[in-house]
Design an enzyme around this catalytic site. Structure first.
Site, PDB file in Angstrom:
ATOM      1  N   ARG A  16      33.444   2.735  21.125  1.00  0.00           N
ATOM      2  CA  ARG A  16      32.493   2.297  22.156  1.00  0.00           C
ATOM      3  C   ARG A  16      31.989   3.497  22.948  1.00  0.00           C
ATOM      4  O   ARG A  16      32.472   4.612  22.790  1.00  0.00           O
ATOM      5  CB  ARG A  16      33.124   1.270  23.092  1.00  0.00           C
ATOM      6  CG  ARG A  16      34.393   1.702  23.766  1.00  0.00           C
ATOM      7  CD  ARG A  16      35.182   0.540  24.333  1.00  0.00           C
ATOM      8  NE  ARG A  16      36.480   0.956  24.841  1.00  0.00           N
ATOM      9  CZ  ARG A  16      36.816   0.976  26.120  1.00  0.00           C
ATOM     10  NH1 ARG A  16      35.936   0.631  27.039  1.00  0.00           N
ATOM     11  NH2 ARG A  16      38.011   1.355  26.503  1.00  0.00           N
ATOM     12  N   VAL A  65      45.859   8.469  19.768  1.00  0.00           N
ATOM     13  CA  VAL A  65      45.864   9.934  19.696  1.00  0.00           C
ATOM     14  C   VAL A  65      47.210  10.507  20.106  1.00  0.00           C
ATOM     15  O   VAL A  65      47.433  11.712  19.968  1.00  0.00           O
ATOM     16  CB  VAL A  65      44.743  10.560  20.565  1.00  0.00           C
ATOM     17  CG1 VAL A  65      43.382  10.257  19.984  1.00  0.00           C
ATOM     18  CG2 VAL A  65      44.850  10.104  22.017  1.00  0.00           C
ATOM     19  N   ASN A  91      36.941  13.163  21.414  1.00  0.00           N
ATOM     20  CA  ASN A  91      36.211  12.440  22.454  1.00  0.00           C
ATOM     21  C   ASN A  91      37.096  11.523  23.284  1.00  0.00           C
ATOM     22  O   ASN A  91      36.762  11.209  24.432  1.00  0.00           O
ATOM     23  CB  ASN A  91      35.103  11.611  21.787  1.00  0.00           C
ATOM     24  CG  ASN A  91      34.498  10.591  22.719  1.00  0.00           C
ATOM     25  OD1 ASN A  91      33.720  10.938  23.620  1.00  0.00           O
ATOM     26  ND2 ASN A  91      34.843   9.330  22.529  1.00  0.00           N
ATOM     27  N   SER A 143      34.267  17.651  30.471  1.00  0.00           N
ATOM     28  CA  SER A 143      33.496  17.032  31.549  1.00  0.00           C
ATOM     29  C   SER A 143      33.025  18.117  32.497  1.00  0.00           C
ATOM     30  O   SER A 143      33.683  19.154  32.654  1.00  0.00           O
ATOM     31  CB  SER A 143      34.356  16.031  32.314  1.00  0.00           C
ATOM     32  OG  SER A 143      33.712  15.606  33.507  1.00  0.00           O
ATOM     33  N   TYR A 156      41.939  13.792  36.372  1.00  0.00           N
ATOM     34  CA  TYR A 156      40.850  13.918  35.409  1.00  0.00           C
ATOM     35  C   TYR A 156      40.332  15.350  35.371  1.00  0.00           C
ATOM     36  O   TYR A 156      40.165  15.941  34.299  1.00  0.00           O
ATOM     37  CB  TYR A 156      39.725  12.949  35.776  1.00  0.00           C
ATOM     38  CG  TYR A 156      38.616  12.875  34.757  1.00  0.00           C
ATOM     39  CD1 TYR A 156      38.814  12.222  33.548  1.00  0.00           C
ATOM     40  CD2 TYR A 156      37.370  13.439  35.014  1.00  0.00           C
ATOM     41  CE1 TYR A 156      37.794  12.148  32.614  1.00  0.00           C
ATOM     42  CE2 TYR A 156      36.351  13.359  34.086  1.00  0.00           C
ATOM     43  CZ  TYR A 156      36.566  12.714  32.883  1.00  0.00           C
ATOM     44  OH  TYR A 156      35.552  12.647  31.962  1.00  0.00           O
ATOM     45  N   ALA A 158      41.877  18.122  36.275  1.00  0.00           N
ATOM     46  CA  ALA A 158      42.887  19.024  35.729  1.00  0.00           C
ATOM     47  C   ALA A 158      42.965  18.923  34.220  1.00  0.00           C
ATOM     48  O   ALA A 158      43.060  19.931  33.514  1.00  0.00           O
ATOM     49  CB  ALA A 158      44.246  18.713  36.354  1.00  0.00           C
ATOM     50  N   LYS A 160      40.623  17.903  32.119  1.00  0.00           N
ATOM     51  CA  LYS A 160      39.413  18.409  31.470  1.00  0.00           C
ATOM     52  C   LYS A 160      39.312  19.929  31.594  1.00  0.00           C
ATOM     53  O   LYS A 160      38.773  20.596  30.709  1.00  0.00           O
ATOM     54  CB  LYS A 160      38.187  17.725  32.063  1.00  0.00           C
ATOM     55  CG  LYS A 160      38.082  16.247  31.704  1.00  0.00           C
ATOM     56  CD  LYS A 160      38.062  16.020  30.202  1.00  0.00           C
ATOM     57  CE  LYS A 160      37.853  14.575  29.823  1.00  0.00           C
ATOM     58  NZ  LYS A 160      37.790  14.352  28.366  1.00  0.00           N
TER      59      LYS A 160
END
Length: 246
Positions: A16, A65, A91, A143, A156, A158, A160
């Site tokens: 998605r 994953v 992704n 990001s 998030y 940290a 990325k």
């Protein structure tokens, strides 16, 4: 001729949102496309049906994953049915919108596990075939929050930011084998984790964005197709920001 004729592409978290859009564009450009997912069978079957209806050779695997054994089995099956993975797009990712002072240790561990360890595991499993054939393209979806100071969840940001470092180090290590590793850092998008951005934060973001709007997943997917193609043969260890100029 498509950008990816004859290639086999694996997209993590491809059922998605951005992942699904990436699968469609890579398939349109001639690749055989596989994606994994961890939860929603309905979303995965819908995505698989859409890909196949578009004439794309496509595969879907239910494999987290974070499950090395499942990932290894997925890649082995894909190699038997389609060929060695030439393209890996990491992704899959999650976010938790919680103030740092209230963050549970389990929340931190979950975000870091999916967003960082998941990239490590999926890459390690797919990389072996690339090294054997001395050719491959790995693209890590990060990001803008991982490369710029933004009012986003600490976990998030940290996780990325870690992807950027992983990309640069791995690019140096596997470049001699003909494998490139790059990092795409999108800004706020019209689907996916951007839906967790509070309205006042999104308004602030758009005030600073020169284009005055969030990006579209289709726009990002088109960029991905070029970045993993042979037309982009000398970029390695790079971070590409696609953010409308924030």
């Amino acid at each position: 001729m498509g950008l990816l004729d004859g290639r086999v592409a694996l997209v993590t978290g491809g059922s998605r949102g951005l992942g699904k859009a990436i699968c469609k564009v890579l398939g349109r450009e001639g690749a055989k496309v596989a994606f994994n997912y961890s939860r929603c069978d309905e979303d995965a079957q819908q995505a698989l049906q859409e890909l196949r209806q578009a004439g794309i050779t496509a595969f879907a695997f239910k494999a987290s994953v974070l499950d090395r054994a499942a990932l290894e089995q997925m890649v082995r099956q894909l190699e038997r049915e389609a060929g060695i993975v030439d393209v890996l797009v990491n992704n899959a990712g999650i976010s938790r919108v919680t103030p740092f002072a209230l963050l549970e240790e389990s929340d931190w561990d979950e975000v870091m596990a999916v967003n960082v360890k998941g990239v490590y595991l999926a890459t390690q499993v797919a990389l072996r075939g690339m090294i054997r054939q001395r050719r491959g393209r790995i693209l890590n979806i990060g990001s803008l929050a991982g490369v710029k100071m933004l009012p986003a969840p600490v976990t998030y940001c940290a996780s990325k930011a870690a992807i950027k470092g992983l990309t640069e180090a791995l690019a140096k290590e596997v470049g001699p084998y003909g494998v490139t590793v790059n990092h795409l850092a999108p800004g706020a998008l019209d689907e996916g984790v951007s839906h967790h951005i509070p309205p006042h934060r999104m308004e602030e973001y758009l005030r600073h964005c020169a284009l005055g709007r969030p990006g579209g997943v289709q726009e990002i997917a088109e960029t991905v197709a070029f970045l993993v193609s042979d037309r982009n043969s000398y970029m390695n260890g790079a971070t590409v920001q696609v953010d409308g100029a924030v």
